[in-house]
Design a protein around this motif. Sequence first.
Motif, PDB file in Angstrom:
ATOM      1  N   ALA A 169       6.715 -44.073  -2.731  1.00 13.37           N
ATOM      2  CA  ALA A 169       5.379 -43.644  -2.341  1.00 13.37           C
ATOM      3  C   ALA A 169       4.872 -42.510  -3.231  1.00 13.37           C
ATOM      4  O   ALA A 169       3.699 -42.486  -3.613  1.00 13.37           O
ATOM      5  N   GLU A 170       5.750 -41.561  -3.581  1.00 12.01           N
ATOM      6  CA  GLU A 170       5.338 -40.453  -4.443  1.00 12.01           C
ATOM      7  C   GLU A 170       4.915 -40.954  -5.820  1.00 12.01           C
ATOM      8  O   GLU A 170       3.894 -40.529  -6.372  1.00 12.01           O
ATOM      9  N   VAL A 171       5.693 -41.863  -6.382  1.00  8.99           N
ATOM     10  CA  VAL A 171       5.384 -42.374  -7.724  1.00  8.99           C
ATOM     11  C   VAL A 171       4.105 -43.207  -7.689  1.00  8.99           C
ATOM     12  O   VAL A 171       3.239 -43.080  -8.572  1.00  8.99           O
ATOM     13  N   LEU A 172       3.959 -44.030  -6.666  1.00  7.26           N
ATOM     14  CA  LEU A 172       2.769 -44.876  -6.569  1.00  7.26           C
ATOM     15  C   LEU A 172       1.510 -44.041  -6.352  1.00  7.26           C
ATOM     16  O   LEU A 172       0.455 -44.331  -6.932  1.00  7.26           O
ATOM     17  N   ARG A 173       1.611 -42.986  -5.552  1.00  3.65           N
ATOM     18  CA  ARG A 173       0.460 -42.092  -5.362  1.00  3.65           C
ATOM     19  C   ARG A 173       0.060 -41.433  -6.675  1.00  3.65           C
ATOM     20  O   ARG A 173      -1.128 -41.309  -6.997  1.00  3.65           O
ATOM     21  N   ALA A 174       1.041 -40.988  -7.447  1.00  4.97           N
ATOM     22  CA  ALA A 174       0.751 -40.356  -8.735  1.00  4.97           C
ATOM     23  C   ALA A 174       0.099 -41.341  -9.695  1.00  4.97           C
ATOM     24  O   ALA A 174      -0.816 -40.990 -10.453  1.00  4.97           O
TER      25      ALA A 174
ATOM     26  N   LYS B  48       8.376 -54.978   1.263  1.00  3.90           N
ATOM     27  CA  LYS B  48       8.593 -53.960   2.295  1.00  3.90           C
ATOM     28  C   LYS B  48       8.042 -52.600   1.863  1.00  3.90           C
ATOM     29  O   LYS B  48       7.464 -51.865   2.669  1.00  3.90           O
ATOM     30  N   GLN B  49       8.221 -52.259   0.594  1.00  6.17           N
ATOM     31  CA  GLN B  49       7.739 -50.954   0.133  1.00  6.17           C
ATOM     32  C   GLN B  49       6.224 -50.905   0.076  1.00  6.17           C
ATOM     33  O   GLN B  49       5.621 -49.857   0.347  1.00  6.17           O
ATOM     34  N   LEU B  50       5.584 -52.020  -0.246  1.00  2.90           N
ATOM     35  CA  LEU B  50       4.126 -52.065  -0.215  1.00  2.90           C
ATOM     36  C   LEU B  50       3.621 -51.901   1.219  1.00  2.90           C
ATOM     37  O   LEU B  50       2.665 -51.146   1.470  1.00  2.90           O
ATOM     38  N   VAL B  51       4.257 -52.581   2.162  1.00  2.00           N
ATOM     39  CA  VAL B  51       3.877 -52.447   3.572  1.00  2.00           C
ATOM     40  C   VAL B  51       4.083 -51.001   4.036  1.00  2.00           C
ATOM     41  O   VAL B  51       3.229 -50.430   4.727  1.00  2.00           O
ATOM     42  N   HIS B  52       5.212 -50.396   3.660  1.00  7.46           N
ATOM     43  CA  HIS B  52       5.472 -48.998   4.032  1.00  7.46           C
ATOM     44  C   HIS B  52       4.380 -48.080   3.503  1.00  7.46           C
ATOM     45  O   HIS B  52       3.905 -47.174   4.215  1.00  7.46           O
ATOM     46  N   PHE B  53       3.955 -48.284   2.266  1.00  8.23           N
ATOM     47  CA  PHE B  53       2.926 -47.435   1.665  1.00  8.23           C
ATOM     48  C   PHE B  53       1.614 -47.545   2.434  1.00  8.23           C
ATOM     49  O   PHE B  53       0.923 -46.549   2.653  1.00  8.23           O
ATOM     50  N   LEU B  54       1.272 -48.746   2.867  1.00  8.58           N
ATOM     51  CA  LEU B  54       0.039 -48.932   3.625  1.00  8.58           C
ATOM     52  C   LEU B  54       0.166 -48.373   5.039  1.00  8.58           C
ATOM     53  O   LEU B  54      -0.743 -47.705   5.531  1.00  8.58           O
ATOM     54  N   GLU B  55       1.296 -48.622   5.683  1.00 10.14           N
ATOM     55  CA  GLU B  55       1.463 -48.158   7.062  1.00 10.14           C
ATOM     56  C   GLU B  55       1.556 -46.634   7.161  1.00 10.14           C
ATOM     57  O   GLU B  55       1.240 -46.056   8.199  1.00 10.14           O
ATOM     58  N   SER B  56       1.974 -45.989   6.070  1.00  9.25           N
ATOM     59  CA  SER B  56       2.033 -44.529   6.068  1.00  9.25           C
ATOM     60  C   SER B  56       0.649 -43.896   5.982  1.00  9.25           C
ATOM     61  O   SER B  56       0.486 -42.701   6.192  1.00  9.25           O
TER      62      SER B  56
ATOM     63  N   LEU C  46      -3.342 -52.248  -6.439  1.00 12.73           N
ATOM     64  CA  LEU C  46      -2.331 -51.638  -5.585  1.00 12.73           C
ATOM     65  C   LEU C  46      -1.042 -52.462  -5.498  1.00 12.73           C
ATOM     66  O   LEU C  46       0.058 -51.923  -5.685  1.00 12.73           O
ATOM     67  N   ALA C  47      -1.141 -53.735  -5.178  1.00 10.32           N
ATOM     68  CA  ALA C  47       0.069 -54.547  -5.006  1.00 10.32           C
ATOM     69  C   ALA C  47       0.861 -54.641  -6.303  1.00 10.32           C
ATOM     70  O   ALA C  47       2.076 -54.408  -6.329  1.00 10.32           O
ATOM     71  N   ALA C  48       0.179 -54.966  -7.400  1.00 12.86           N
ATOM     72  CA  ALA C  48       0.874 -55.090  -8.683  1.00 12.86           C
ATOM     73  C   ALA C  48       1.506 -53.765  -9.090  1.00 12.86           C
ATOM     74  O   ALA C  48       2.632 -53.724  -9.598  1.00 12.86           O
ATOM     75  N   ALA C  49       0.790 -52.665  -8.874  1.00  8.86           N
ATOM     76  CA  ALA C  49       1.331 -51.342  -9.218  1.00  8.86           C
ATOM     77  C   ALA C  49       2.549 -51.019  -8.357  1.00  8.86           C
ATOM     78  O   ALA C  49       3.552 -50.494  -8.853  1.00  8.86           O
ATOM     79  N   SER C  50       2.473 -51.333  -7.069  1.00 11.39           N
ATOM     80  CA  SER C  50       3.587 -51.064  -6.162  1.00 11.39           C
ATOM     81  C   SER C  50       4.838 -51.817  -6.602  1.00 11.39           C
ATOM     82  O   SER C  50       5.943 -51.257  -6.617  1.00 11.39           O
TER      83      SER C  50
END
Length: 284
Positions: free
Chosen positions: A177-182, A98-106, A125-129
Motif C-alpha cells: 500500500a505504501e509503494v502504490l500510494r507513492a 488480494k492486495q488490490l482488494v486490500h488497497f481499496l478496502e483500506s 490502479l489495477a495494473a500499477a498494483s
Amino acid sequence: MKLGARGLKSRPEPPGDTGTSRQPVELVQGAEAELVPLCRAVTEAFDELKHQCLLRSLWRTISPEVEFCRCSWRWLRLGFQGDNPTDDLRGVGALGLKQLVHFLESGAGHVVLRQNDAVTVPFPLAAASFNVTHLLTVFLQLSSAPAPGPRCSDATYCLIARLAAVSFPQFLDLIHAEVLRALADRWFRMQTPSSICAVPRTITIMHFPSVLEVISTRTREALTIAPSRSFTLPDFLLQLRAALRDPDWRITAFSGKSTSSCTTQVVPTLVALLAFAGVPTADA
C-alpha cells in the motif's frame, strides 16, 4: 530440505555486496522457515470458485448499481488492461488480486479513484498494483519463479522475516500500500501545473513505465537500507513512506535524523491503515 522460495544453494548475492549485508547461515535458514507460509501465498494461483468473491468486491467499487459481469469494459475503469480481469493476474496470481482488494478496502484506493476524476490521464490502479506486487515478491525473494531484476540482501530478507513474525500476512499488504500510494502520488503530481518532475507537460500512459521505475528504485534502495536500524512494523512503514516521498530521503529516512515534517503529515493515515490491518501500535 528446501525451506523457503529461494533455497540456500540458489540464493543469489546482491550486486556489489561486500559481505556487510550477509548474515549467518543459521539466521538465513530461520528466516526462510519463517517465510514459508508467505512464499506459499505468493505462489497461489487464481481459482475461479475460490477467488471470485474478490472480483465481486472490486466490481462493487466501480459499478455498485450494475449486476456483476465477469467480462466487461467496466474493468478498464479500475485500471485493468482488458475486459477480462484475470488476464492481468499472470505473474501475481491470487496475491495480486488480494492486495488490490486490500488497497481499496483500506480507503486508499477510493482516494486514488476520486483523484482520477480530476486529471487528464487516470492512474491505472489495477495494473500499477500488480506491478508493485511483482516488484516486492521478486525483490524480497518470496517467489521462486524466474524474473529479471535485483534481489534483496540477506539482511533485508531477515528483516522481512522478523516483520512477518509480527504480522503475517498483513505486513506485506501494508508495504504494498505504501509503494502504490507513492506511485499514484507521483503520477498525479506530474499532471499538476507546479510539477517539478522532469517530464513533458503532455502526459500519456506511455510515461507510466518511467514513473514505475523511479518508485521501484526508491523502494529497493529503502528496503536495502532498512536493516541498518531496528524497527517495529509501524516505524518501518513510517520510514518507508518518508523514503518514497521525501526528495532528500537518503539523508533523512533511515539515518536517524529528524523527519518531523513528514511524520506530522503521515502518522494519522498510517495509524488508520495499521488499525485496518489489525496491527497493534504504541497507542493501541
